[in-house]
Design a protein around this motif. Structure first.
Motif, mmCIF file in Angstrom:
data_model
loop_
_atom_site.group_PDB
_atom_site.id
_atom_site.type_symbol
_atom_site.label_atom_id
_atom_site.label_comp_id
_atom_site.label_asym_id
_atom_site.label_seq_id
_atom_site.Cartn_x
_atom_site.Cartn_y
_atom_site.Cartn_z
ATOM 1 N N ASP A 72 0.823 -1.099 0.068
ATOM 2 C CA ASP A 72 0.005 -0.007 -0.116
ATOM 3 C C ASP A 72 0.913 1.143 0.035
ATOM 4 O OD1 ASP A 72 -1.494 2.265 0.719
ATOM 5 O OD2 ASP A 72 -2.850 0.743 1.947
ATOM 6 N N THR A 73 1.151 1.964 -1.091
ATOM 7 C CA THR A 73 2.053 2.903 -1.178
ATOM 8 C C THR A 73 1.579 4.074 -0.528
ATOM 9 O OG1 THR A 73 1.018 3.746 -3.360
ATOM 10 C CG2 THR A 73 3.028 2.004 -3.558
ATOM 11 N N ALA A 74 0.358 4.298 -0.414
ATOM 12 C CA ALA A 74 -0.297 5.166 0.363
ATOM 13 C C ALA A 74 0.067 5.316 1.830
ATOM 14 C CB ALA A 74 -1.805 5.616 0.367
ATOM 15 N N LYS A 75 0.170 3.974 2.484
ATOM 16 C CA LYS A 75 0.533 3.722 3.851
ATOM 17 C C LYS A 75 1.800 3.531 3.865
ATOM 18 C CE LYS A 75 -4.030 2.261 5.274
ATOM 19 N NZ LYS A 75 -4.710 1.139 5.927
ATOM 20 N N ASN A 76 2.763 3.319 2.869
ATOM 21 C CA ASN A 76 4.157 2.846 2.549
ATOM 22 C C ASN A 76 4.236 1.343 3.587
ATOM 23 O OD1 ASN A 76 6.093 4.104 1.048
ATOM 24 N ND2 ASN A 76 7.540 4.370 3.055
ATOM 25 N N THR A 77 3.326 0.686 3.332
ATOM 26 C CA THR A 77 3.370 -0.660 4.215
ATOM 27 C C THR A 77 3.396 -1.835 3.091
ATOM 28 O OG1 THR A 77 2.139 0.492 5.851
ATOM 29 C CG2 THR A 77 2.128 -1.958 5.695
ATOM 30 N N VAL A 78 4.189 -2.743 3.473
ATOM 31 C CA VAL A 78 4.221 -4.029 2.784
ATOM 32 C C VAL A 78 3.354 -5.171 3.564
ATOM 33 C CG1 VAL A 78 5.543 -5.751 1.720
ATOM 34 C CG2 VAL A 78 6.301 -3.397 1.751
ATOM 35 N N TYR A 79 2.781 -5.921 2.958
ATOM 36 C CA TYR A 79 2.012 -7.011 3.626
ATOM 37 C C TYR A 79 2.320 -8.723 3.062
ATOM 38 C CZ TYR A 79 -1.267 -3.172 4.776
ATOM 39 O OH TYR A 79 -1.421 -1.877 5.156
ATOM 40 N N LEU A 80 2.075 -9.348 3.781
ATOM 41 C CA LEU A 80 2.385 -10.799 3.389
ATOM 42 C C LEU A 80 1.074 -11.649 3.805
ATOM 43 C CD1 LEU A 80 4.020 -12.668 1.732
ATOM 44 C CD2 LEU A 80 4.992 -13.450 4.070
ATOM 45 N N GLN A 81 0.179 -11.708 3.157
ATOM 46 C CA GLN A 81 -0.989 -12.798 3.252
ATOM 47 C C GLN A 81 -0.457 -14.132 3.251
ATOM 48 O OE1 GLN A 81 -4.179 -12.073 4.398
ATOM 49 N NE2 GLN A 81 -4.340 -14.188 4.836
ATOM 50 N N MET A 82 -0.550 -15.039 4.295
ATOM 51 C CA MET A 82 -0.330 -16.346 4.597
ATOM 52 C C MET A 82 -1.874 -17.102 4.669
ATOM 53 S SD MET A 82 3.262 -16.088 6.550
ATOM 54 C CE MET A 82 2.509 -15.551 7.918
ATOM 55 N N ASN A 83 -1.903 -18.143 3.817
ATOM 56 C CA ASN A 83 -2.846 -18.877 4.001
ATOM 57 C C ASN A 83 -2.331 -20.493 4.127
ATOM 58 O OD1 ASN A 83 -4.813 -16.865 3.783
ATOM 59 N ND2 ASN A 83 -4.703 -17.041 1.568
ATOM 60 N N SER A 84 -3.274 -21.385 4.584
ATOM 61 C CA SER A 84 -3.077 -22.814 4.663
ATOM 62 C C SER A 84 -1.626 -23.043 5.143
ATOM 63 C CB SER A 84 -3.075 -23.503 3.314
ATOM 64 O OG SER A 84 -4.064 -23.178 2.620
ATOM 65 N N LEU A 85 -1.408 -22.448 6.489
ATOM 66 C CA LEU A 85 -0.269 -22.559 7.123
ATOM 67 C C LEU A 85 0.192 -23.924 7.535
ATOM 68 C CD1 LEU A 85 -0.365 -19.103 8.764
ATOM 69 C CD2 LEU A 85 1.523 -20.066 7.188
ATOM 70 N N THR A 86 1.259 -24.200 7.743
ATOM 71 C CA THR A 86 1.901 -25.639 8.395
ATOM 72 C C THR A 86 2.948 -25.346 9.250
ATOM 73 O OG1 THR A 86 3.565 -26.156 6.637
ATOM 74 C CG2 THR A 86 1.380 -26.714 5.727
ATOM 75 N N GLY A 87 3.295 -26.557 9.862
ATOM 76 C CA GLY A 87 4.413 -26.251 10.912
ATOM 77 C C GLY A 87 5.617 -25.783 10.103
ATOM 78 N N ASP A 88 5.859 -26.155 8.685
ATOM 79 C CA ASP A 88 7.186 -25.673 8.249
ATOM 80 C C ASP A 88 7.356 -24.324 7.720
ATOM 81 O OD1 ASP A 88 7.128 -28.779 5.947
ATOM 82 O OD2 ASP A 88 7.878 -28.466 7.793
ATOM 83 N N ASP A 89 6.125 -23.812 8.089
ATOM 84 C CA ASP A 89 6.161 -22.483 7.844
ATOM 85 C C ASP A 89 6.432 -21.598 9.258
ATOM 86 O OD1 ASP A 89 3.089 -22.704 6.015
ATOM 87 O OD2 ASP A 89 5.070 -22.015 5.222
ATOM 88 N N THR A 90 6.548 -22.085 10.534
ATOM 89 C CA THR A 90 7.097 -21.560 11.629
ATOM 90 C C THR A 90 8.739 -20.850 11.259
ATOM 91 O OG1 THR A 90 5.692 -23.004 12.997
ATOM 92 C CG2 THR A 90 7.839 -22.228 13.922
ATOM 93 N N ALA A 91 8.531 -19.885 11.679
ATOM 94 C CA ALA A 91 9.897 -19.085 11.485
ATOM 95 C C ALA A 91 9.920 -17.660 11.753
ATOM 96 C CB ALA A 91 10.291 -18.875 9.870
#
Length: 126
Positions: A72-91
């Motif tokens: 969102d350039t107006a907010k100068n913010t980056v997002y990461l939407q994460m779905n279907s999370l598994t234990g391998d995504d723990t970090a």
């Protein structure tokens, strides 16, 4: 330049989480923004990159189809939407920005990025 990552936490397998990275002192209309992660006992790895100069969105194979990067350039913010999370995504997840025009082969390389956030912990567990 400061990057403030947030949004991490504990989530159950199959759940979703959205990470945010608020950037100050560096406008997000510059070339590239990315997310990396470091799992316990492992090296930091690239997760996703959004390159504005060549309109490329890159994902690691392990997250393709499940994660979405946006900004969102107006907010100068980056997002990461994460779905279907598994234990391998723990970090610990880190956001980063680059003032350079990256090509795909550079996007998962830490040295391609100039500034880094402090990281936010994502734990996927039941």
């Amino acid at each position: 330049v400061q990057l403030q990552a947030s949004g991490g936490g504990l989530v159950q397998p199959g759940g979703s989480l959205t990470l945010s990275c608020a950037v100050s002192g560096f406008t997000l209309d510059r070339p590239a923004v990315g997310w990396f992660r470091q799992a316990p006992g492992k090296e930091r790895e690239g997760v996703s990159c959004l390159s504005t100069w060549n309109d490329i969105v890159h994902y690691a194979d392990s997250v393709k189809g499940r994660f979405t990067i946006s900004r969102d350039t107006a907010k100068n913010t980056v997002y990461l939407q994460m779905n279907s999370l598994t234990g391998d995504d723990t970090a610990v997840y880190y956001c980063a920005v680059s003032g350079r025009s990256l090509i795909t082969s550079q996007m998962d390389i830490e040295s391609s990025y100039d500034y880094w956030g402090q990281g936010t912990l994502v734990t996927v567990s039941s």
